[in-house]
Structures are given as structure tokens and as C-alpha cells.
Motif scaffolding. Structure first.
Motif, PDB file in Angstrom:
ATOM      1  N   GLN A  90       9.061 -33.419 -85.468  1.00 36.66           N
ATOM      2  CA  GLN A  90       7.813 -33.240 -84.732  1.00 36.66           C
ATOM      3  C   GLN A  90       8.066 -33.227 -83.228  1.00 36.66           C
ATOM      4  O   GLN A  90       7.464 -32.433 -82.503  1.00 36.66           O
ATOM      5  CB  GLN A  90       6.817 -34.347 -85.087  1.00 36.66           C
ATOM      6  N   ARG A  91       8.949 -34.101 -82.748  1.00 38.57           N
ATOM      7  CA  ARG A  91       9.298 -34.104 -81.323  1.00 38.57           C
ATOM      8  C   ARG A  91       9.989 -32.809 -80.927  1.00 38.57           C
ATOM      9  O   ARG A  91       9.725 -32.243 -79.860  1.00 38.57           O
ATOM     10  CB  ARG A  91      10.187 -35.306 -80.996  1.00 38.57           C
ATOM     11  N   LYS A 100       7.390 -30.065 -80.750  1.00 42.35           N
ATOM     12  CA  LYS A 100       6.565 -30.214 -79.544  1.00 42.35           C
ATOM     13  C   LYS A 100       7.328 -29.742 -78.306  1.00 42.35           C
ATOM     14  O   LYS A 100       6.783 -29.038 -77.460  1.00 42.35           O
ATOM     15  CB  LYS A 100       6.155 -31.674 -79.398  1.00 42.35           C
TER      16      LYS A 100
END
Length: 62
Positions: free
Chosen positions: A5-6, A9
Motif C-alpha cells: 500500500q505504501r 501510494k
């Protein structure tokens, strides 16, 4: 937020900083990051925005 997810992003943030076009469909995570890095030379992109950091305090690869 987990690693994937990081990464997603960061890849989306990089793409938006370098292009006014939407990111390519189907690319996520590391593949999207690779595509975004191919848009411009890395020297044209700097994510370091801090009033507490001076250029002399940041070490970059040569």
C-alpha cells in the motif's frame, strides 16, 4: 498500511508529480513506480520538502 500500500501510494504520488496524464491502466506498485521513473530523469524530481532540511544535509547518489 502495509508495504504494498505504501509503494502504491508513493508510485501514484510520483506519477502525479511528473505527468498530467492518468497512470497507465493495469500497472500497480513497483511496475507503476518503474513507469513513472521513466517519464523524466530522476534529477528532475525531488520529494524532499522540509523547512528543517537544507541541501547540505541531504546526501544523494552520484
Amino acid at each position: 498500511m502495509d508495504r504494498e500500500q505504501r509503494l502504491q501510494k508513493e508510485a501514484l504520488g510520483l506519477w502525479k508529480a511528473l505527468s498530467s496524464e492518468p497512470p497507465p491502466r493495469g500497472l500497480k506498485g513497483a511496475r507503476l513506480l518503474d513507469a513513472a521513473m521513466g517519464l523524466k530523469p530522476p534529477v528532475d524530481y525531488d520529494r524532499m520538502y522540509s523547512p528543517h532540511l537544507r541541501d547540505s544535509l541531504v546526501t544523494r547518489p552520484k
